[in-house]
Structures are given as C-alpha cells and as structure tokens.
Design a protein around this motif. Structure first.
Motif, PDB file in Angstrom:
ATOM      1  N   PHE A 119       0.833  -1.203   0.000  1.00  0.00           N
ATOM      2  CA  PHE A 119       0.000   0.000   0.000  1.00  0.00           C
ATOM      3  C   PHE A 119       0.871   1.257   0.000  1.00  0.00           C
ATOM      4  CE2 PHE A 119      -2.624   3.320   2.013  1.00  0.00           C
ATOM      5  CZ  PHE A 119      -3.677   3.320   1.113  1.00  0.00           C
ATOM      6  N   ALA A 120       1.933   1.269   0.820  1.00  0.00           N
ATOM      7  CA  ALA A 120       2.829   2.424   0.845  1.00  0.00           C
ATOM      8  C   ALA A 120       3.479   2.619  -0.518  1.00  0.00           C
ATOM      9  CB  ALA A 120       3.898   2.237   1.921  1.00  0.00           C
ATOM     10  N   ARG A 121       3.870   1.547  -1.150  1.00  0.00           N
ATOM     11  CA  ARG A 121       4.488   1.638  -2.468  1.00  0.00           C
ATOM     12  C   ARG A 121       3.476   2.074  -3.520  1.00  0.00           C
ATOM     13  NH1 ARG A 121       6.584  -3.955  -3.571  1.00  0.00           N
ATOM     14  NH2 ARG A 121       7.480  -3.002  -5.443  1.00  0.00           N
ATOM     15  N   PHE A 122       2.245   1.597  -3.394  1.00  0.00           N
ATOM     16  CA  PHE A 122       1.171   1.998  -4.311  1.00  0.00           C
ATOM     17  C   PHE A 122       0.948   3.504  -4.232  1.00  0.00           C
ATOM     18  CE2 PHE A 122      -3.631   2.272  -4.833  1.00  0.00           C
ATOM     19  CZ  PHE A 122      -3.590   2.304  -6.225  1.00  0.00           C
ATOM     20  N   LYS A 123       0.862   4.052  -3.021  1.00  0.00           N
ATOM     21  CA  LYS A 123       0.658   5.490  -2.845  1.00  0.00           C
ATOM     22  C   LYS A 123       1.833   6.286  -3.400  1.00  0.00           C
ATOM     23  CE  LYS A 123      -2.144   7.313  -0.427  1.00  0.00           C
ATOM     24  NZ  LYS A 123      -3.393   8.051  -0.713  1.00  0.00           N
ATOM     25  N   THR A 124       3.043   5.785  -3.205  1.00  0.00           N
ATOM     26  CA  THR A 124       4.232   6.461  -3.738  1.00  0.00           C
ATOM     27  C   THR A 124       4.215   6.458  -5.261  1.00  0.00           C
ATOM     28  OG1 THR A 124       5.545   5.835  -1.797  1.00  0.00           O
ATOM     29  CG2 THR A 124       6.756   6.452  -3.783  1.00  0.00           C
ATOM     30  N   LEU A 125       3.825   5.326  -5.852  1.00  0.00           N
ATOM     31  CA  LEU A 125       3.732   5.237  -7.307  1.00  0.00           C
ATOM     32  C   LEU A 125       2.679   6.178  -7.865  1.00  0.00           C
ATOM     33  CD1 LEU A 125       4.033   1.367  -7.796  1.00  0.00           C
ATOM     34  CD2 LEU A 125       5.577   3.091  -8.761  1.00  0.00           C
ATOM     35  N   ILE A 126       1.542   6.284  -7.173  1.00  0.00           N
ATOM     36  CA  ILE A 126       0.490   7.209  -7.614  1.00  0.00           C
ATOM     37  C   ILE A 126       1.014   8.636  -7.623  1.00  0.00           C
ATOM     38  CG2 ILE A 126      -1.726   8.253  -7.015  1.00  0.00           C
ATOM     39  CD1 ILE A 126      -2.615   5.551  -5.965  1.00  0.00           C
ATOM     40  N   GLU A 127       1.691   9.018  -6.547  1.00  0.00           N
ATOM     41  CA  GLU A 127       2.187  10.389  -6.434  1.00  0.00           C
ATOM     42  C   GLU A 127       3.142  10.723  -7.574  1.00  0.00           C
ATOM     43  OE1 GLU A 127       1.752  13.942  -5.088  1.00  0.00           O
ATOM     44  OE2 GLU A 127       0.796  12.264  -4.054  1.00  0.00           O
ATOM     45  N   ALA A 128       3.920   9.760  -7.994  1.00  0.00           N
ATOM     46  CA  ALA A 128       4.904   9.987  -9.050  1.00  0.00           C
ATOM     47  C   ALA A 128       4.301   9.909 -10.454  1.00  0.00           C
ATOM     48  CB  ALA A 128       6.039   8.974  -8.929  1.00  0.00           C
ATOM     49  N   ASN A 129       3.152   9.214 -10.596  1.00  0.00           N
ATOM     50  CA  ASN A 129       2.680   8.897 -11.947  1.00  0.00           C
ATOM     51  C   ASN A 129       1.226   9.259 -12.249  1.00  0.00           C
ATOM     52  OD1 ASN A 129       5.059   7.145 -13.029  1.00  0.00           O
ATOM     53  ND2 ASN A 129       4.646   6.290 -11.008  1.00  0.00           N
ATOM     54  N   PHE A 130       0.495   9.844 -11.300  1.00  0.00           N
ATOM     55  CA  PHE A 130      -0.953   9.976 -11.495  1.00  0.00           C
ATOM     56  C   PHE A 130      -1.329  10.850 -12.690  1.00  0.00           C
ATOM     57  CE2 PHE A 130      -0.070  13.663  -8.856  1.00  0.00           C
ATOM     58  CZ  PHE A 130      -0.916  14.639  -9.349  1.00  0.00           C
ATOM     59  N   LYS A 131      -0.440  11.739 -13.113  1.00  0.00           N
ATOM     60  CA  LYS A 131      -0.767  12.603 -14.246  1.00  0.00           C
ATOM     61  C   LYS A 131      -0.779  11.855 -15.576  1.00  0.00           C
ATOM     62  CE  LYS A 131       0.822  16.953 -12.219  1.00  0.00           C
ATOM     63  NZ  LYS A 131       1.704  18.146 -12.378  1.00  0.00           N
ATOM     64  N   HIS A 160      -8.279   7.823  -8.693  1.00  0.00           N
ATOM     65  CA  HIS A 160      -9.166   8.917  -9.117  1.00  0.00           C
ATOM     66  C   HIS A 160      -9.235  10.032  -8.074  1.00  0.00           C
ATOM     67  CE1 HIS A 160     -11.594   6.434 -12.294  1.00  0.00           C
ATOM     68  NE2 HIS A 160     -10.345   6.649 -12.644  1.00  0.00           N
ATOM     69  N   GLU A 161      -9.216   9.677  -6.798  1.00  0.00           N
ATOM     70  CA  GLU A 161      -9.259  10.696  -5.747  1.00  0.00           C
ATOM     71  C   GLU A 161      -8.022  11.580  -5.800  1.00  0.00           C
ATOM     72  OE1 GLU A 161     -11.550  11.663  -3.444  1.00  0.00           O
ATOM     73  OE2 GLU A 161     -12.921  10.373  -4.591  1.00  0.00           O
ATOM     74  N   ARG A 162      -6.870  10.979  -6.113  1.00  0.00           N
ATOM     75  CA  ARG A 162      -5.646  11.790  -6.215  1.00  0.00           C
ATOM     76  C   ARG A 162      -5.725  12.750  -7.396  1.00  0.00           C
ATOM     77  NH1 ARG A 162      -2.962  15.166  -5.901  1.00  0.00           N
ATOM     78  NH2 ARG A 162      -0.720  15.378  -5.583  1.00  0.00           N
ATOM     79  N   ILE A 163      -6.254  12.270  -8.526  1.00  0.00           N
ATOM     80  CA  ILE A 163      -6.427  13.139  -9.695  1.00  0.00           C
ATOM     81  C   ILE A 163      -7.412  14.263  -9.374  1.00  0.00           C
ATOM     82  CG2 ILE A 163      -7.224  13.240 -12.093  1.00  0.00           C
ATOM     83  CD1 ILE A 163      -6.437  10.203 -12.249  1.00  0.00           C
ATOM     84  N   LEU A 164      -8.514  13.915  -8.712  1.00  0.00           N
ATOM     85  CA  LEU A 164      -9.528  14.904  -8.390  1.00  0.00           C
ATOM     86  C   LEU A 164      -8.992  15.965  -7.431  1.00  0.00           C
ATOM     87  CD1 LEU A 164     -12.494  15.588  -8.928  1.00  0.00           C
ATOM     88  CD2 LEU A 164     -13.101  14.215  -6.927  1.00  0.00           C
ATOM     89  N   THR A 165      -8.175  15.555  -6.479  1.00  0.00           N
ATOM     90  CA  THR A 165      -7.552  16.514  -5.566  1.00  0.00           C
ATOM     91  C   THR A 165      -6.689  17.511  -6.335  1.00  0.00           C
ATOM     92  OG1 THR A 165      -7.556  14.990  -3.692  1.00  0.00           O
ATOM     93  CG2 THR A 165      -5.945  16.773  -3.633  1.00  0.00           C
ATOM     94  N   GLU A 166      -5.945  17.006  -7.314  1.00  0.00           N
ATOM     95  CA  GLU A 166      -5.084  17.891  -8.106  1.00  0.00           C
ATOM     96  C   GLU A 166      -5.923  18.825  -8.977  1.00  0.00           C
ATOM     97  OE1 GLU A 166      -1.121  19.119  -8.694  1.00  0.00           O
ATOM     98  OE2 GLU A 166      -2.038  17.691  -7.287  1.00  0.00           O
ATOM     99  N   ILE A 167      -7.016  18.328  -9.513  1.00  0.00           N
ATOM    100  CA  ILE A 167      -7.914  19.188 -10.301  1.00  0.00           C
ATOM    101  C   ILE A 167      -8.415  20.341  -9.443  1.00  0.00           C
ATOM    102  CG2 ILE A 167     -10.182  19.281 -11.427  1.00  0.00           C
ATOM    103  CD1 ILE A 167      -9.674  16.396 -12.385  1.00  0.00           C
TER     104      ILE A 167
END
Length: 291
Positions: A185-197, A233-240
C-alpha cells in the motif's frame, strides 16, 4: 465493524454555516461520542495533546497518546479515540486540497517514506511541543472570530505547523525504515504520487507492484475501504481542485497538464465523480478558499 464516514462539508451543513477548508476546536468530552466510533474522514486531523492521556486506534495500531504528543490522522484512515478524564488539547481538521501544496509535495521528498506512520503518533520533548503548540493556539484563537485575513493566516499557520511536525517526526522517529517489499500500500501510494498525471489504470500499478489486481484491491479496501481505482481517481480529483482554485490556469491547460485528451474529457471525469462541471466545481471551491 460499522465504520462511519465524516466530511467537513457535512459538518458545516449541520451547523448551517458556509463550508470552510478547516475546523478547529478544543479537545473535550463534547466531541468524544463521535470520535469513539470507528470512522474515516475526508480530511486531515491534527491532535495536540496538552494535558492528560488519550487512547487512539489508527488502522491496525493502538497506542496511548500522552502529554506533549501529537497525532496526525490522514484522510481515509480508519480511526477511533477515547479520552482520559484530564485530556486537554486542540484539534485542527483541514482538507486534502489545503495540505497538498507544492511545498509539501515537492520539497520534502526525503521525508516522504512512511510519512503517514511517522505522523500518526509523534512523541516530542517539552520544548519542541511548546513551539508547535504555539501555532495550534494561534490557529484556535484566530478561528474564534474569523475574517478573510484571519482565514488566510490560519492556512499559513497550518502549513508552518505541519512542517514543524514533519521535521520533529523525522528526527525523533525510532526504528524508521523504508517500506519493505511487502508494504504494497505504501508503495502503491508512492507510485500514484509519481505517476498519477499520466498513469491512471489499476493494471499499470499492479504490474509495477508485481501483484494481481485482485490483491491490490484487497489491500486498498483493507486500508481505506476504497478500491485501487477510486484511490487513483481521488488523487487526480484533488489535483484538479488545487489547479482550479490556486493555479490560475484555464480548463484546457489543466486538462493537458493532467493527461486528459481534451477539456471535454476533463469535464466528463469531474462530472462522473461529483455530478458537476469543472466550472461549477471552481465556483463551489471559490466560496471555500476565496474571500
């Protein structure tokens, strides 16, 4: 186990007052009934314990929060709290859009490994706690008689307070180690932060983690009650939301910055998640962040 969901919007709706991006109150028995229930929320919560003792459960961990200690609960973490008779302190709640500033996201990379677990329970010496508590007291006092300027001051003090907490936790955390290979889960969140765009499929992340989609969803649901796709999707929406209210960019610029094929695709994404257009969302956010 029944888990209640709390949101800042619902809180202010119940009070029949305009929704703010933060809430501040003194720790007392009046708030204990809601906090005793296992719950998750859409906001961060900082508890500065000035006196007494609090028993707290966050995810799978239970601990006693003692005098001069701090707890930071992250959005969607399942948690519950039970106060001792002499517990005294300040609770500051604020939304994820406020927290995800460029400073915290980009300038503190060396602090980000296991940041969530570091901040869930922070033990401090008296001098360090007094320094951080000073910001909490200022935030509390400003919140008692809000004005446009005081709201801006509160947001400033929240960021300064967080930086102080992160610095103290980084220095004092005993036994810290980077997440191991099994901490998916920690690695998943780190990957999202680096790649969500650019990467927003579960398939991409499960391949990076070398696990199945089913396993990744199981981990995410155990941690947050959400699917892996919802977390992306929540991470993308937060950035929007951040870009709509803080960047000054138009919808076309935001769409392309976040990897959408067109402003129309951005519009469809926002509407699917919130049942409103980006323009309507910006208008709603302006009531919260602009004064």
């Amino acid at each position: 186990m029944d888990i209640v969901n709390y949101t800042l919007k619902e809180y202010f709706d119940q009070k029949k007052s305009p929704c703010l991006s933060f809430n501040v109150f003194a720790l007392d028995k009046e708030h204990e009934e809601d906090e005793q229930k296992w719950h998750r929320s859409d906001y961060f919560q900082v508890l500065l314990l000035q006196e007494g003792e609090v028993s707290q459960g966050i995810e799978h961990r239970n601990f006693d929060l003692l005098k001069h200690q701090i707890s930071v609960v992250f959005p969607h973490q399942i948690n519950a709290l039970q106060m001792g008779d002499n517990a005294k302190g300040i609770v500051i709640q604020f939304d994820e859009v406020l927290f995800c500033s460029d400073l915290l996201k980009n300038e503190l990379i060396s602090y980000n490994n296991d940041l969530m677990h570091k901040l869930n329970h922070v033990a401090l010496d008296e001098e360090t706690f007094a320094k951080i508590n000073h910001y909490g007291v200022q935030i509390f006092e400003l919140f008692q008689s809000l004005s446009p300027i005081k709201k801006e001051q509160i947001r400033f003090y929240i960021k300064i307070m967080l930086l102080e907490i992160i610095e103290a936790a980084h220095q004092n955390y005993q036994g810290f180690r980077a997440p191991d290979e099994l901490d998916y889960f920690a690695r998943f969140k780190t990957l999202i932060e680096a790649n969500f765009k650019s990467k927003r499929t579960v398939s991409y992340y499960k391949d990076q983690l070398q696990i199945t989609s089913k396993k990744l969803n199981e981990i995410c649901k155990n941690k947050t009650g959400q699917t892996a796709l919802n977390i992306i999707h929540e991470r993308i929406l937060t950035e929007i939301k951040r870009l709509l209210i803080f960047s000054g960019k138009n919808h076309k610029e935001i769409a392309y910055e976040l990897g959408f094929d067109s402003p129309s695709a951005l519009n469809k994404f926002v509407y699917a998640k919130l049942k409103e257009t980006p323009s309507e969302l910006k208008q709603e956010l302006s009531k919260i962040y602009k004064y």
